[in-house]
Scaffold this motif. Structure first.
Motif, mmCIF file in Angstrom:
data_model
loop_
_atom_site.group_PDB
_atom_site.id
_atom_site.type_symbol
_atom_site.label_atom_id
_atom_site.label_comp_id
_atom_site.label_asym_id
_atom_site.label_seq_id
_atom_site.Cartn_x
_atom_site.Cartn_y
_atom_site.Cartn_z
ATOM 1 N N GLY A 164 41.920 -51.711 -35.356
ATOM 2 C CA GLY A 164 41.900 -50.259 -35.476
ATOM 3 C C GLY A 164 40.534 -49.674 -35.769
ATOM 4 O O GLY A 164 40.421 -48.662 -36.454
ATOM 5 N N ASN A 165 39.475 -50.313 -35.264
ATOM 6 C CA ASN A 165 38.128 -49.765 -35.402
ATOM 7 C C ASN A 165 37.601 -49.375 -34.016
ATOM 8 O O ASN A 165 38.385 -49.104 -33.109
ATOM 9 N N ARG A 166 36.272 -49.356 -33.839
ATOM 10 C CA ARG A 166 35.665 -48.983 -32.557
ATOM 11 C C ARG A 166 34.672 -50.031 -32.090
ATOM 12 O O ARG A 166 33.664 -49.727 -31.448
ATOM 13 N N LEU A 167 34.940 -51.275 -32.418
ATOM 14 C CA LEU A 167 34.037 -52.359 -32.065
ATOM 15 C C LEU A 167 33.983 -52.538 -30.558
ATOM 16 O O LEU A 167 35.002 -52.478 -29.876
ATOM 17 N N ARG A 168 32.786 -52.801 -30.034
ATOM 18 C CA ARG A 168 32.590 -52.973 -28.588
ATOM 19 C C ARG A 168 32.475 -54.444 -28.186
ATOM 20 O O ARG A 168 32.747 -54.783 -27.033
ATOM 21 N N GLU A 195 41.193 -60.873 -36.866
ATOM 22 C CA GLU A 195 41.998 -59.866 -36.181
ATOM 23 C C GLU A 195 41.124 -58.675 -35.798
ATOM 24 O O GLU A 195 40.450 -58.102 -36.646
ATOM 25 N N ALA A 196 41.155 -58.324 -34.504
ATOM 26 C CA ALA A 196 40.370 -57.188 -34.017
ATOM 27 C C ALA A 196 41.145 -56.454 -32.927
ATOM 28 O O ALA A 196 40.576 -56.026 -31.928
ATOM 29 N N ALA A 197 42.451 -56.313 -33.120
ATOM 30 C CA ALA A 197 43.273 -55.580 -32.159
ATOM 31 C C ALA A 197 42.950 -54.092 -32.224
ATOM 32 O O ALA A 197 42.423 -53.594 -33.225
ATOM 33 N N ASP A 198 43.269 -53.386 -31.136
ATOM 34 C CA ASP A 198 43.146 -51.922 -31.107
ATOM 35 C C ASP A 198 41.724 -51.452 -31.393
ATOM 36 O O ASP A 198 41.505 -50.535 -32.187
ATOM 37 N N VAL A 219 43.015 -60.126 -30.437
ATOM 38 C CA VAL A 219 42.174 -59.110 -29.805
ATOM 39 C C VAL A 219 43.030 -58.295 -28.824
ATOM 40 O O VAL A 219 42.573 -57.900 -27.756
ATOM 41 N N ALA A 220 44.268 -58.046 -29.201
ATOM 42 C CA ALA A 220 45.179 -57.275 -28.353
ATOM 43 C C ALA A 220 44.707 -55.831 -28.223
ATOM 44 O O ALA A 220 44.019 -55.291 -29.107
ATOM 45 N N ASN A 221 45.078 -55.212 -27.103
ATOM 46 C CA ASN A 221 44.829 -53.782 -26.892
ATOM 47 C C ASN A 221 43.348 -53.418 -26.993
ATOM 48 O O ASN A 221 42.963 -52.525 -27.749
ATOM 49 N N ASN A 222 42.537 -54.147 -26.236
ATOM 50 C CA ASN A 222 41.116 -53.843 -26.129
ATOM 51 C C ASN A 222 40.779 -53.597 -24.657
ATOM 52 O O ASN A 222 41.663 -53.263 -23.861
ATOM 53 N N HIS A 223 39.508 -53.756 -24.280
ATOM 54 C CA HIS A 223 39.080 -53.493 -22.904
ATOM 55 C C HIS A 223 38.543 -54.753 -22.237
ATOM 56 O O HIS A 223 37.681 -54.684 -21.363
ATOM 57 N N THR A 492 51.742 -48.156 -39.523
ATOM 58 C CA THR A 492 50.446 -48.651 -39.067
ATOM 59 C C THR A 492 50.365 -48.760 -37.550
ATOM 60 O O THR A 492 49.507 -48.143 -36.926
ATOM 61 N N SER A 493 51.260 -49.555 -36.936
ATOM 62 C CA SER A 493 51.220 -49.693 -35.481
ATOM 63 C C SER A 493 52.511 -50.311 -34.974
ATOM 64 O O SER A 493 53.210 -51.027 -35.702
ATOM 65 N N LEU A 494 52.799 -50.057 -33.709
ATOM 66 C CA LEU A 494 53.970 -50.645 -33.068
ATOM 67 C C LEU A 494 53.791 -52.145 -32.902
ATOM 68 O O LEU A 494 54.748 -52.918 -33.044
ATOM 69 N N GLN A 495 52.578 -52.588 -32.600
ATOM 70 C CA GLN A 495 52.335 -54.011 -32.396
ATOM 71 C C GLN A 495 52.625 -54.816 -33.655
ATOM 72 O O GLN A 495 53.140 -55.942 -33.584
ATOM 73 N N ILE A 496 52.313 -54.258 -34.810
ATOM 74 C CA ILE A 496 52.613 -54.950 -36.064
ATOM 75 C C ILE A 496 54.119 -55.131 -36.207
ATOM 76 O O ILE A 496 54.598 -56.195 -36.607
ATOM 77 N N CYS A 497 54.893 -54.090 -35.864
ATOM 78 C CA CYS A 497 56.357 -54.196 -35.905
ATOM 79 C C CYS A 497 56.830 -55.353 -35.029
ATOM 80 O O CYS A 497 57.686 -56.150 -35.432
#
Length: 581
Positions: A164-168, A195-198, A219-223, A492-497
């Motif tokens: 949930g940050n803006r890491l590239r 963990e570095a998802a989203d 690293v789910a939901n990244n680019h 927090t997030s759907l993925q955590i659920c």
């Protein structure tokens, strides 16, 4: 005149070692003090655990915190408004005993100097500011990059949470050059969970293999468009989540969405698509290196064979195949309170023999402590399906309107229940002379500042779940329960659920198999029996697999929001669970 802090006076008088300040309750006093912690906090040198979360008025810790609290081993500052400068004064100087630091949800755009931020990065030879730090949670901030100073500040780190940050890029600048490594074995020699998802990660660097202890990578939901073959060089990597990226290799993408981590690593190790002879030679060299490391670690290859042989079975019943699928509707108001929910039905559970029910409840409690992080990121609710009147509505109600019959209690309004629990908590603190309390009392602060409370309501208007506090006595699970309705909620997030639900199903499947195979002859209370079966099992001994029925979560107009389990779900536990779809 400075505001009174009776909580701190009581802590000093009773020589407490643990202190938790509810954010909403102290916000006005923090604001009156200029957005910083009170100076009286510095007069508690015995303090080992401190939590102040959910206080939007808290902008700085104030000077001298580290020096005044040398015994501090847990510091939780989640969901405040702390910036790098506001943290700098308080964390300046070493905290030699600190093991857990949670700074999630503070809107940080850069690391504070004490954690190796660029403004105050220590020279390579400087002593570590946090020599015992094991867990660092920086999730839900606005970080764009991390510098190598963190490896020097916290060389013994085992878990780094950056979702949930803006890491590239990852690891990006997190790993210092070899010459500047923080430890003899390289940077972060003990880091096992990353963990570095989203985020906005576009590149997963080959230097990820420089983390020798890495076991879990998210690293789910990244680019990401491709995965480096160097991932196969991580000798201990067992769990990896790459879902929600835009991988160019469609075969790899399919494996990511539905296969286990081992298969993905094997594919990368073999070179994926279109690799030349030179690359194949490098892959072979890496394979030999990895096999040598595994042999050194004690034969992980043999362990993999045992794990494959002991897989559990579950079968998914799709909505299209179910004559009466269960549906959960979500009201519009829930999005501002606790927006994420995932549900499913699990049939074929056996809780009758011996202590199976007790171990089932113990397993749920352990999940709340571990993967749910003491219910702060997610909450599990389990119900007897036969006692549920469908359809269900996930709704919000004001505290003075919401009525619930908590487990083991009589029907009560939510506001009265919380007041009752607060009084019980105070009595516990007085008796035990400790700040921390047990049972439901630990979760009261999670609802601080909420004008409405979340609830799951059945077709008769009865509240069967009041997350994150309690289930209802009406749908309580008993020994003769065979079919379960499972629910996981989060703010927090759907993925955590989904990840929590994956793990919950796995644990129930393990408990069920253990019950059937051991026949509960010993009546053991050992919780480990509930969470794992014998070391090597014969799959032919298994009875029919448990049945997981898909449950649709829809809005009030019937539009689909979530379907669980979908074809990509349960992959996080696929190394232990075989899913028949």
């Amino acid at each position: 005149m400075a505001a009174a802090w009776p909580e701190l006076e009581a802590a000093a008088r009773e020589r407490r070692r643990e202190l938790s300040l509810p954010g909403a309750a102290v916000a006005a006093r923090v604001a009156a003090a200029g957005g910083r912690l009170p100076a009286a906090l510095l007069a508690l040198p015995l303090l080992q655990s401190l939590e102040l979360s959910g206080c939007a008025a808290l902008r700085e810790l104030g000077p001298g915190l580290a020096a005044a609290l040398p015994a501090l081993h847990t510091l939780v500052l989640r969901g405040n408004a702390l910036g790098p400068a506001g943290l700098g004064a308080g964390l300046g100087g070493a905290l030699p005993a600190l093991r857990v630091l949670d700074l999630s949800g503070n809107g940080l755009e850069a690391l504070p100097a004490a954690l190796g931020g660029a403004a105050g990065a220590e020279p390579p030879g400087a002593a570590a500011a946090f020599p015992q730090l094991r867990s660092l949670n920086l999730s839900a901030n606005r970080l764009r990059e991390l510098g190598p100073g963190l490896a020097r500040a916290a060389p013994q780190l085992q878990a780094l949470l950056l979702s949930g940050n803006r890491l590239r890029a990852l690891p990006g600048g997190l790993l210092p050059p070899p010459a500047a490594a923080a430890a003899p074995g390289g940077p972060f020699p003990l880091l096992s969970r990353l963990e570095a998802a989203d985020n906005e990660v576009e590149e997963l660097g080959a230097d990820i293999a420089a983390l020798p202890a890495l076991k879990s990578l998210d690293v789910a939901n990244n680019h990401l468009q491709e995965l480096p073959s160097a991932l196969a060089d991580c000798p201990r990597l067992k769990e990896a989540n790459f879902r929600g990226n835009q991988l160019k290799d469609k075969r790899l993408e399919k494996m990511v969405n539905g296969c286990q981590t081992k298969a993905i690593l094997d594919y990368l190790r073999a070179g994926g698509r279109g690799k030349g002879k030179a690359e194949s030679t490098r892959e072979e060299a890496r394979k030999k290196k990895r096999e040598k490391q595994q042999k050194k670690d004690g034969g992980d290859g043999e362990q993999d064979e045992v794990e494959e042989a002991s897989k559990l079975l579950v079968k998914v019943l799709h909505v299209s195949e179910n004559p009466a699928p269960l549906v959960v509707k979500v009201s519009p108001g829930i999005k501002d309170v606790r927006p994420f929910i995932v549900c499913c039905v699990l049939r074929g559970v056996n809780l009758k023999p011996g202590n199976a029910l007790k171990r089932f409840l113990s397993a749920q409690t352990k999940l709340h402590e571990d993967i749910c992080e003491k219910r702060t990121v997610a909450t599990i609710a389990t119900h007897d399906l036969q006692l549920i009147k469908a359809p269900l509505m996930y709704d919000v109600q004001p505290p003075d309107t919401l009525k619930v019959t908590p487990l083991g209690r009589k029907e009560i309004k939510a506001k009265d229940l919380l007041r009752q629990l607060q009084l019980e908590a105070e009595e516990q603190r007085k008796q035990k002379k400790r700040q921390n309390v047990s049972g439901l009392h630990r979760y009261l602060q999670l609802l601080d500042g909420k004008d409405n409370y979340p609830c799951l309501v059945d077709a008769e208007g009865v509240v069967i779940s009041f997350p994150p506090i309690t289930n209802s006595e009406k749908t309580k699970i008993r020994k003769d329960t065979r079919d379960l309705f499972l629910e996981v909620t989060s703010d927090t997030s759907l993925q955590i659920c989904k990840d929590v639900m994956d793990t919950l199903i796995l644990k129930i499947a393990e408990l069920n198999r253990s019950t059937l195979e051991n026949k509960e002859d010993s009546g053991s209370d050992n919780e480990s029996d509930a969470l794992c079966g014998p070391a090597a099992l014969n799959p032919s001994q298994n009875t029919q697999p448990m049945l997981v029925e898909q449950v649709r979560v829809v809005d009030t107009d019937g539009n689909l929001k979530v379907l669980y389990p979908s074809k990509t779900d349960l992959s996080t536990v696929s190394s232990l669970l075989t899913v028949i779809r």
